[in-house]
Design an enzyme around this catalytic site. Sequence first.
Site, mmCIF file in Angstrom:
data_model
loop_
_atom_site.group_PDB
_atom_site.id
_atom_site.type_symbol
_atom_site.label_atom_id
_atom_site.label_comp_id
_atom_site.label_asym_id
_atom_site.label_seq_id
_atom_site.Cartn_x
_atom_site.Cartn_y
_atom_site.Cartn_z
ATOM 1 N N LYS A 58 50.988 33.491 12.844
ATOM 2 C CA LYS A 58 49.785 32.773 12.403
ATOM 3 C C LYS A 58 49.876 32.432 10.921
ATOM 4 C CE LYS A 58 46.902 34.927 15.904
ATOM 5 N NZ LYS A 58 45.884 35.956 16.186
ATOM 6 N N HIS A 108 45.309 51.650 14.160
ATOM 7 C CA HIS A 108 45.162 51.916 15.597
ATOM 8 C C HIS A 108 43.881 52.698 15.866
ATOM 9 C CE1 HIS A 108 49.549 52.064 14.788
ATOM 10 N NE2 HIS A 108 49.662 51.432 15.931
#
Length: 129
Positions: A58, A108
């Site tokens: 991206k 995470h």
Amino acid sequence: MALQCGVDLVEIQRLERLDPQIRQRFLRRVFTPLELEEANEDLAVLAGRFAVKEAVAKALGCGIGPISWQEIEVRRGPEGQPLLHLHGRAAERAAALHLREWSVSITHTRTLAMAMVVALGPSEGENGA
């Protein structure tokens, strides 16, 4: 100054739910041998690295396709920090965009892995460009 960023969020279960018959082929297609070795089959680690690859694509403004998964490599630094290494077309695209310095962050939870990347470099025509 050239500045690009990218972010991606991955459900860890996405890797857990892969059909066992295709899991290893998928992992070898997406991750480099070093990435697989460093992850030691930890799917949360792999999901984080997958998110980095998406975020880098991206930031490069092209997505996966014009560049391949393995041209974006995440290595473990001396303090355990993620370090980005670009190869082939990914490195060429970064150079064309004047992106020389990359910062990578991975986080995470039990169910999600997220990555953010920021890339900097001189603007076209600045010193060294």
